[in-house]
Design a protein around this motif. Structure first.
Motif, short mmCIF file in Angstrom:
data_model
loop_
_atom_site.label_atom_id
_atom_site.label_comp_id
_atom_site.label_asym_id
_atom_site.label_seq_id
_atom_site.Cartn_x
_atom_site.Cartn_y
_atom_site.Cartn_z
N TRP A 157 -4.96 7.31 -3.51
CA TRP A 157 -5.39 6.06 -2.87
C TRP A 157 -6.39 5.29 -3.73
O TRP A 157 -6.49 4.08 -3.65
N ARG A 158 -7.10 6.00 -4.61
CA ARG A 158 -8.08 5.32 -5.47
C ARG A 158 -7.42 4.37 -6.45
O ARG A 158 -8.03 3.40 -6.89
N LYS A 159 -6.17 4.63 -6.77
CA LYS A 159 -5.44 3.77 -7.69
C LYS A 159 -4.78 2.59 -6.97
O LYS A 159 -4.14 1.76 -7.60
N CYS A 160 -4.96 2.53 -5.65
CA CYS A 160 -4.32 1.50 -4.84
C CYS A 160 -5.34 0.60 -4.14
O CYS A 160 -5.04 -0.04 -3.14
N GLN A 161 -6.53 0.53 -4.68
CA GLN A 161 -7.60 -0.21 -4.01
C GLN A 161 -7.30 -1.70 -3.89
O GLN A 161 -7.66 -2.33 -2.90
N GLN A 162 -6.63 -2.28 -4.86
CA GLN A 162 -6.29 -3.70 -4.79
C GLN A 162 -5.35 -3.96 -3.60
O GLN A 162 -5.56 -4.90 -2.83
N GLN A 163 -4.36 -3.11 -3.43
CA GLN A 163 -3.41 -3.26 -2.32
C GLN A 163 -4.09 -2.99 -0.98
O GLN A 163 -3.84 -3.69 0.00
N VAL A 164 -4.95 -1.97 -0.95
CA VAL A 164 -5.67 -1.64 0.29
C VAL A 164 -6.56 -2.81 0.69
O VAL A 164 -6.60 -3.20 1.87
N GLN A 165 -7.27 -3.39 -0.26
CA GLN A 165 -8.17 -4.51 0.04
C GLN A 165 -7.39 -5.73 0.54
O GLN A 165 -7.82 -6.40 1.48
N LYS A 204 -6.39 -5.00 4.08
CA LYS A 204 -7.59 -5.06 4.91
C LYS A 204 -7.97 -6.52 5.19
O LYS A 204 -8.28 -6.88 6.33
N VAL A 235 0.85 -1.20 0.00
CA VAL A 235 0.00 0.00 0.00
C VAL A 235 0.88 1.24 0.00
O VAL A 235 0.65 2.18 -0.78
#
Length: 85
Positions: A48-56, A59, A38
């Motif tokens: 952060w919108r371009k990093c949603q896969q990493q954030v998920q 999480k 992330v």
């Protein structure tokens, strides 16, 4: 605006050998790789919108760690209750 501004973390007072308590906590969860992914994505994209896969993924890892931690705490409580009975 005059006067001193409030400070958040004062990183300049930390020695290079001293780890951030947040980093230490994340390392104990086993999710550090996801956390670093992330951070790297955010550094690269600044969005952060371009990093949603990493954030998920981070999480999901933290959620699994919390689940395991709660199960362990419940087991310890049950053992403590059984010993006191």
């Amino acid at each position: 605006m005059s006067g001193p501004s409030p400070q958040g973390h004062n990183w300049s007072q930390k020695s290079e050998d001293e780890e951030d308590p947040l980093d230490q906590m994340i390392l104990r969860t086993g999710c550090a790789t996801f956390h670093y992914a992330v951070q790297e994505c955010m550094a690269e994209h600044q969005d952060w919108r371009k990093c949603q896969q990493q954030v998920q993924a981070f999480k999901d890892c933290m959620k699994e760690h919390q689940k395991q931690r709660m199960e362990e705490l419940q087991k310890r409580r049950m053992l403590a209750q059984a010993k006191s009975s």
